[in-house]
Design an enzyme around this catalytic site. Structure first.
Site, PDB file in Angstrom:
ATOM      1  N   THR A  25     -25.189  24.051   4.395  1.00 15.83           N
ATOM      2  CA  THR A  25     -24.221  25.146   4.357  1.00 15.83           C
ATOM      3  C   THR A  25     -24.622  26.141   3.278  1.00 15.83           C
ATOM      4  O   THR A  25     -24.783  25.767   2.118  1.00 15.83           O
ATOM      5  CB  THR A  25     -22.808  24.604   4.101  1.00 15.83           C
ATOM      6  OG1 THR A  25     -22.411  23.825   5.227  1.00 15.83           O
ATOM      7  CG2 THR A  25     -21.809  25.732   3.895  1.00 15.83           C
ATOM      8  N   HIS A 173     -20.955  16.747  13.944  1.00  9.77           N
ATOM      9  CA  HIS A 173     -20.779  16.379  12.533  1.00  9.77           C
ATOM     10  C   HIS A 173     -19.622  15.384  12.421  1.00  9.77           C
ATOM     11  O   HIS A 173     -18.457  15.759  12.504  1.00  9.77           O
ATOM     12  CB  HIS A 173     -20.490  17.629  11.714  1.00  9.77           C
ATOM     13  CG  HIS A 173     -20.687  17.448  10.230  1.00  9.77           C
ATOM     14  ND1 HIS A 173     -20.877  16.220   9.642  1.00  9.77           N
ATOM     15  CD2 HIS A 173     -20.733  18.355   9.222  1.00  9.77           C
ATOM     16  CE1 HIS A 173     -21.025  16.384   8.340  1.00  9.77           C
ATOM     17  NE2 HIS A 173     -20.939  17.669   8.061  1.00  9.77           N
TER      18      HIS A 173
END
Length: 361
Positions: A25, A173
């Site tokens: 991220t 995820h």
């Protein structure tokens, strides 16, 4: 025995080598859209056998961090298509990580300023990224049982959008204390319906998601990330992680998935944070296996040559080393990455790490 640099096929996806870039991220999206920075960033790293994108929200409620991209609107599909085209033109393969953060979010990021959703109404003692800083998350509300089919449908819609955007595969995820992990672990799942209580019930949502996506786009283009003992995002330890994740592996085995991607130990931290027999879990699954967390060059080589994994994922090493595959092959040193530029910002600390060829020149 195969080497780290030999080709491998994971499900329906043929990789040129067994080095995988783990999802990272970086908070550089524009209005939830990847932009020209993303195109260059992923293209720079396309020598990896497989790139797994940064966490990409499957629906508006799935967002938990500022400036992260989505994969659920036509505009997002079109923006991601520029990334996948660039990676493919460079000879690479790329999967998108399908992300729903659950309770690791803020009301300010949720539609209508509503509370985030989760398996539970208990708040996590965790932080998320907003306004250039990390701030405490807001308390969630527990999803109603009748809302869960909609969650499954959102994952399927995002997976279909990913195929339209040109991704080679998706990775669901289900790690690091986000929504599906919140359902899996009894440390965060205090439900009394058919999605709480027993191991079978707590694994139900993940199994439904994986089954539905596999039916929609094919098991050979569907993977999942799991982190059996990581304490990330205040998820806490399950009372019996071995039994839980062995059961998950058994339930996923019939789907003939492209891969299971396992974080060994604490995500980004100690590998020995809690005891766990990953090989036992792997045997229950029986399919392609990607390992991750703190792997050095020698550890990665050993994992492949000893048959303990089919591929090895590296995370932070890929931030500072866009040509990590060449550095691994040549035993060249790894560049340190600038942690101050990990989250948010522009090209600095994102696109400006030189490759070996550039360093020599």
């Amino acid at each position: 025995m195969p080497s780290l640099f030999d080709p491998v096929t994971l499900g329906d996806v043929r990789l040129s080598n067994r080095v995988v870039m783990a999802p990272l991220t970086r908070n550089r999206a524009t209005h939830q859209l990847p932009n020209d920075l993303h195109v260059q960033y992923y293209r720079q790293r396309a020598s990896a056998g497989l790139l797994i994108s940064e966490g990409t929200q499957i629906c508006p409620e799935g967002q938990g961090y500022a400036d992260t991209p989505g994969i659920h609107t036509p505009e997002q599909v079109a923006a991601w298509r520029k990334v996948t085209d660039a990676v493919h033109a460079a000879g690479g393969r790329i999967a998108v990580q399908l992300w729903h953060v659950g309770r690791i979010s803020l009301k300010a990021l949720q539609p209508g300023g509503q509370a985030p959703v989760s398996s539970t109404a208990k708040a996590a003692a965790s932080k998320t990224y907003m306004g250039g800083a990390f701030v405490s998350v807001d308390a969630p509300r527990a999803l109603r049982t009748d809302e869960l089919p909609g969650v499954v449908a959102a994952y399927v819609h995002a997976a279909r959008c990913a195929m339209e955007a040109g991704f080679d595969a998706v990775e669901v995820h289900s790690a690091n204390g986000y929504l599906l992990d919140q359902f899996l672990r009894d440390s965060a799942n205090d439900r009394s319906d058919t999605y709480g209580g027993s191991i079978e019930n707590r694994a139900r949502l993940l199994v439904e998601v994986m089954t539905a996506i596999s039916q929609a786009i094919g098991g050979g283009r569907t993977g999942v990330r799991l982190s059996p003992v990581t304490p990330s995002n205040d998820i806490g330890q399950d009372s019996n992680p071995q039994a839980l994740f062995n059961h998950v592996a058994e339930q996923l085995a019939p789907l003939k998935l492209a891969f299971v991607h396992v974080v060994e130990g604490a995500t980004g931290g100690a590998r020995d944070v809690a005891p766990f027999d990953y090989e036992a879990m792997r045997k229950k699954f029986g399919g392609p296996w990607i390992v991750n967390n703190g792997y050095t060059r020698q550890m990665a080589i050993d994992a492949i040559t000893q048959g303990r994994a089919d591929a090895v994922a590296f995370g932070r090493a890929f931030i500072g080393n866009p040509d990590l595959v060449q550095r691994l092959r040549d035993e060249a040193p790894w560049q340190e990455s600038n942690r101050a530029t990990y989250y948010g910002g522009g090209a600095e600390g994102y696109l400006d790490y030189p490759a070996l060829s550039e360093s020599v020149a």
